[in-house]
Structure formats: structure tokens, C-alpha cells
Scaffold this motif. Structure first.
Motif, PDB file in Angstrom:
ATOM      1  N   ALA A  38       8.835  -9.480 -36.992  1.00  0.00           N
ATOM      2  CA  ALA A  38       9.061  -7.979 -36.391  1.00  0.00           C
ATOM      3  C   ALA A  38       9.589  -6.955 -37.558  1.00  0.00           C
ATOM      4  O   ALA A  38      10.473  -7.635 -37.550  1.00  0.00           O
ATOM      5  N   ALA A  39       9.210  -5.813 -37.609  1.00  0.00           N
ATOM      6  CA  ALA A  39      10.473  -4.660 -38.426  1.00  0.00           C
ATOM      7  C   ALA A  39      10.626  -3.715 -36.859  1.00  0.00           C
ATOM      8  O   ALA A  39      10.141  -4.301 -35.807  1.00  0.00           O
ATOM      9  N   GLY A  43       4.882   0.362 -38.409  1.00  0.00           N
ATOM     10  CA  GLY A  43       4.574   1.560 -38.876  1.00  0.00           C
ATOM     11  C   GLY A  43       5.002   1.965 -39.349  1.00  0.00           C
ATOM     12  O   GLY A  43       5.915   2.448 -38.819  1.00  0.00           O
ATOM     13  N   VAL A  44       4.246   3.091 -40.541  1.00  0.00           N
ATOM     14  CA  VAL A  44       5.082   3.669 -41.056  1.00  0.00           C
ATOM     15  C   VAL A  44       3.608   5.368 -40.930  1.00  0.00           C
ATOM     16  O   VAL A  44       2.886   5.379 -41.015  1.00  0.00           O
ATOM     17  N   ASN A  45       4.061   6.669 -40.946  1.00  0.00           N
ATOM     18  CA  ASN A  45       2.883   7.995 -40.565  1.00  0.00           C
ATOM     19  C   ASN A  45       1.650   7.374 -39.830  1.00  0.00           C
ATOM     20  O   ASN A  45       0.677   7.660 -40.329  1.00  0.00           O
ATOM     21  N   LEU A 169      -4.802  -1.282 -40.068  1.00  0.00           N
ATOM     22  CA  LEU A 169      -5.653  -1.693 -42.046  1.00  0.00           C
ATOM     23  C   LEU A 169      -5.587  -3.455 -41.630  1.00  0.00           C
ATOM     24  O   LEU A 169      -4.652  -3.679 -41.379  1.00  0.00           O
ATOM     25  N   ASN A 170      -6.706  -4.775 -42.633  1.00  0.00           N
ATOM     26  CA  ASN A 170      -6.908  -5.275 -43.378  1.00  0.00           C
ATOM     27  C   ASN A 170      -5.994  -5.725 -44.131  1.00  0.00           C
ATOM     28  O   ASN A 170      -6.219  -4.988 -45.223  1.00  0.00           O
ATOM     29  N   PRO A 171      -5.063  -6.753 -44.043  1.00  0.00           N
ATOM     30  CA  PRO A 171      -4.280  -6.966 -45.629  1.00  0.00           C
ATOM     31  C   PRO A 171      -5.269  -6.714 -46.483  1.00  0.00           C
ATOM     32  O   PRO A 171      -4.605  -6.469 -47.520  1.00  0.00           O
ATOM     33  N   GLU A 172      -6.393  -7.806 -46.292  1.00  0.00           N
ATOM     34  CA  GLU A 172      -7.052  -7.706 -47.588  1.00  0.00           C
ATOM     35  C   GLU A 172      -7.597  -6.316 -48.179  1.00  0.00           C
ATOM     36  O   GLU A 172      -8.276  -6.576 -49.725  1.00  0.00           O
ATOM     37  N   ALA A 173      -7.843  -5.592 -47.079  1.00  0.00           N
ATOM     38  CA  ALA A 173      -7.883  -3.768 -47.892  1.00  0.00           C
ATOM     39  C   ALA A 173      -6.813  -3.606 -48.898  1.00  0.00           C
ATOM     40  O   ALA A 173      -6.239  -2.047 -49.423  1.00  0.00           O
ATOM     41  N   ILE A 174      -5.587  -4.271 -48.405  1.00  0.00           N
ATOM     42  CA  ILE A 174      -4.604  -3.273 -49.058  1.00  0.00           C
ATOM     43  C   ILE A 174      -4.001  -4.493 -50.936  1.00  0.00           C
ATOM     44  O   ILE A 174      -4.075  -4.989 -50.559  1.00  0.00           O
ATOM     45  N   LEU A 175      -3.226  -3.816 -51.434  1.00  0.00           N
ATOM     46  CA  LEU A 175      -2.344  -3.760 -52.515  1.00  0.00           C
ATOM     47  C   LEU A 175      -2.035  -4.161 -52.566  1.00  0.00           C
ATOM     48  O   LEU A 175      -1.190  -5.517 -53.500  1.00  0.00           O
ATOM     49  N   ALA A 176      -1.258  -4.017 -51.723  1.00  0.00           N
ATOM     50  CA  ALA A 176       0.602  -3.967 -51.588  1.00  0.00           C
ATOM     51  C   ALA A 176       1.471  -3.418 -50.687  1.00  0.00           C
ATOM     52  O   ALA A 176       0.837  -2.369 -50.200  1.00  0.00           O
ATOM     53  N   ALA A 177       1.816  -3.982 -49.285  1.00  0.00           N
ATOM     54  CA  ALA A 177       3.076  -3.369 -48.374  1.00  0.00           C
ATOM     55  C   ALA A 177       4.288  -3.844 -47.727  1.00  0.00           C
ATOM     56  O   ALA A 177       4.079  -5.559 -48.171  1.00  0.00           O
ATOM     57  N   THR A 178       4.806  -3.255 -47.431  1.00  0.00           N
ATOM     58  CA  THR A 178       6.513  -3.310 -46.970  1.00  0.00           C
ATOM     59  C   THR A 178       6.172  -4.092 -45.150  1.00  0.00           C
ATOM     60  O   THR A 178       5.200  -4.051 -45.494  1.00  0.00           O
ATOM     61  N   ASN A 179       6.764  -5.011 -44.904  1.00  0.00           N
ATOM     62  CA  ASN A 179       6.969  -5.587 -43.355  1.00  0.00           C
ATOM     63  C   ASN A 179       7.338  -4.381 -42.476  1.00  0.00           C
ATOM     64  O   ASN A 179       6.646  -4.117 -41.237  1.00  0.00           O
ATOM     65  N   ALA A 180       7.645  -3.100 -43.159  1.00  0.00           N
ATOM     66  CA  ALA A 180       7.024  -1.851 -42.329  1.00  0.00           C
ATOM     67  C   ALA A 180       5.866  -1.112 -41.510  1.00  0.00           C
ATOM     68  O   ALA A 180       6.178  -1.099 -40.829  1.00  0.00           O
ATOM     69  N   TYR A 181       5.100  -2.077 -42.199  1.00  0.00           N
ATOM     70  CA  TYR A 181       4.056  -1.625 -42.208  1.00  0.00           C
ATOM     71  C   TYR A 181       3.496  -3.162 -40.952  1.00  0.00           C
ATOM     72  O   TYR A 181       1.693  -2.804 -40.938  1.00  0.00           O
ATOM     73  N   ASN A 182       3.890  -3.887 -40.725  1.00  0.00           N
ATOM     74  CA  ASN A 182       3.225  -5.014 -40.476  1.00  0.00           C
ATOM     75  C   ASN A 182       3.557  -5.001 -38.912  1.00  0.00           C
ATOM     76  O   ASN A 182       4.529  -4.922 -38.282  1.00  0.00           O
ATOM     77  N   LEU A 183       2.163  -5.299 -38.009  1.00  0.00           N
ATOM     78  CA  LEU A 183       2.280  -5.791 -36.903  1.00  0.00           C
ATOM     79  C   LEU A 183       2.186  -6.815 -36.309  1.00  0.00           C
ATOM     80  O   LEU A 183       1.337  -6.531 -34.588  1.00  0.00           O
ATOM     81  N   ASN A 184       1.792  -7.515 -36.983  1.00  0.00           N
ATOM     82  CA  ASN A 184       1.037  -8.918 -36.752  1.00  0.00           C
ATOM     83  C   ASN A 184       1.848  -8.748 -35.512  1.00  0.00           C
ATOM     84  O   ASN A 184       1.470 -10.043 -34.162  1.00  0.00           O
ATOM     85  N   GLN A 185       3.154  -9.602 -35.382  1.00  0.00           N
ATOM     86  CA  GLN A 185       4.313  -9.709 -34.330  1.00  0.00           C
ATOM     87  C   GLN A 185       4.123  -9.522 -32.690  1.00  0.00           C
ATOM     88  O   GLN A 185       4.303 -10.250 -32.233  1.00  0.00           O
TER      89      GLN A 185
END
Length: 230
Positions: A38-39, A43-45, A169-185
Motif C-alpha cells: 500500500a502506498a 492515486g495521483v490526481n 487503469l489496467n497495468p497492461e495499459a501503462i508503460l510505467a508507474a510508481t507505487n503511488a498509483y497502485n491500488l491493489n492492496q
């Protein structure tokens, strides 16, 4: 014929057939990518990324269902393994004979082709028998996944609301992202809290959603039971 011969020469004696048939329709739990930590600010913006398949395979309900299913369907799993072992024992001497005949000077290609066809037929028949034995296990897997998938939708919405996310968004549609965007947890936490366990035995007459939808489109049969058995 060479490609088939190569397959048998490599000892493709249905090893792993029952394990493959026992796998869950999507992917096995071990193959699912782990949910990201968890970040501090998910989510950013208002944008976040989530691997919803990973959320399912890392959920408490899914992991518990795997253990429960192995216990519930132990007889079928053991029978499939026994069938696989027996089939391998039956095929092995025939494969060895084929390899010996193929290596002999002046090998009869027509006879070799007949042997290949016989081996293929035996292998396909054995695989079909194993899949038939494991049919209740596959139906159970589909039932488990459908229950969790249905609840996951609510978990996603709850996690997005708490994190202030408006676009997921689906990770497959993203080229790169930091954990600040990750909502998995966050989604996983919501799912675990709302669905700690699921049933592994489908109600009588239950069919997977895709089958029910196909039947509805074709106008066949009566409406199938839902995941809650009603």
C-alpha cells in the motif's frame, strides 16, 4: 509426422495432464502477481492502477477455497492422478517400441505412422477421461472465481472512493508507474474484509456465468441458479 515423433521422443506421456486440468480457468494462484504494498497516497490526481486478477488470487477467500477444494474433491483428484499414472505406464513401452522401430535401418514409415496414430489416440482418450474425472473440480473453480469476482466489484468501488480515485487503469495499459498509483492492496483489503470465505460446492444445476449467458442468448432452458443458490 516428424513433429509428432519428436513429441513422443521427448516423452510426452501426459505428464502433468491432471495438474493442468485441475488448474483454475484463469491462472493458478501461484502464478498471479502479488499485490503491491500500500502506498501512502494511492492515486495521483484521481488516477490509479490495479491488477484485478492479482487481487482475486491473493485474496483470503481464494486461498482458503483452494485448500477446501482439495479436501472436498480429494477422491476425484486422487482418481485423476491414478488414471494418469496408469496411462503413463501403458504408453511408456509403446513409445519405447516406437523409438526403437524408428531407429532401425530401413524403418517402415507406414508402420511408424500407424504407431504414432495409435499413441495419439490413446493419449487423447486418456486425457479426455482425466478431464471427465476432474469436471467437478473445474466447476468448483469456476464457482469460486465467480463468487469472488462478483464481490470484487464492490471492493473496487469502495477502495476508489476512500482513495479519491476517479480513474482506475489496467497495468497492461501503462508503460510505467510508481507505487503511488497502485491500488491493489487497498482493493484487496476491502475484498478480504467483505468476503473472508466462499463455498466450493456449486448448487445443484449451477453453471458458469458464460454458459448461462449463452443459454439466455439462445433462449434455451430455464434461468440457472445464481451464485447465492437462489
Amino acid at each position: 509426422m516428424k513433429s509428432v515423433i519428436k513429441t513422443f521422443a521427448a516423452a510426452a506421456l501426459l505428464a502433468g495432464a491432471s495438474q493442468a486440468a485441475m488448474a483454475a480457468p484463469a491462472k493458478p494462484a501461484a502464478a498471479a502477481p502479488a499485490a503491491a504494498p500500500a502506498a501512502a497516497t494511492a492515486g495521483v490526481n484521481g488516477i490509479a492502477v490495479a491488477n484485478l486478477d492479482a487481487v482475486i488470487y491473493n485474496s483470503v477467500a481464494f486461498k482458503k477455497a483452494q485448500v477446501d477444494s482439495e479436501a472436498q474433491y480429494k477422491a476425484q483428484i486422487d482418481a485423476a492422478k491414478a488414471k494418469e499414472t496408469a496411462l503413463n505406464a501403458q504408453l511408456r513401452p509403446l513409445v519405447e517400441k516406437f523409438q526403437k522401430d524408428r531407429a532401425a535401418p530401413g524403418a517402415n514409415q507406414a508402420a511408424l505412422q500407424t504407431q504414432v496414430q495409435q499413441l495419439q489416440q490413446m493419449q487423447e482418450q486418456g486425457k479426455a477421461e482425466i478431464e471427465k474425472i476432474l469436471e467437478p473440480v473445474r466447476l468448483s473453480n469456476a464457482y469460486v472465481l465467480e463468487q469472488i469476482t462478483d464481490k470484487r466489484t464492490t471492493a473496487v468501488q469502495a477502495a476508489m472512493s476512500k482513495a479519491g480515485v476517479t480513474l482506475l487503469l489496467n497495468p497492461e495499459a501503462i508503460l510505467a508507474a510508481t507505487n503511488a498509483y497502485n491500488l491493489n492492496q487497498q482493493i484487496l483489503n476491502e475484498l478480504n474484509a467483505s468476503l473472508p470465505s466462499v463455498g466450493v460446492v456449486p448448487p445443484a444445476g449451477w453453471l458458469p456465468r458464460e454458459v448461462r449467458e449463452q443459454q439466455a442468448q439462445q433462449g434455451q432452458g430455464q434461468p440457472a441458479p445464481t451464485t447465492d443458490g437462489r
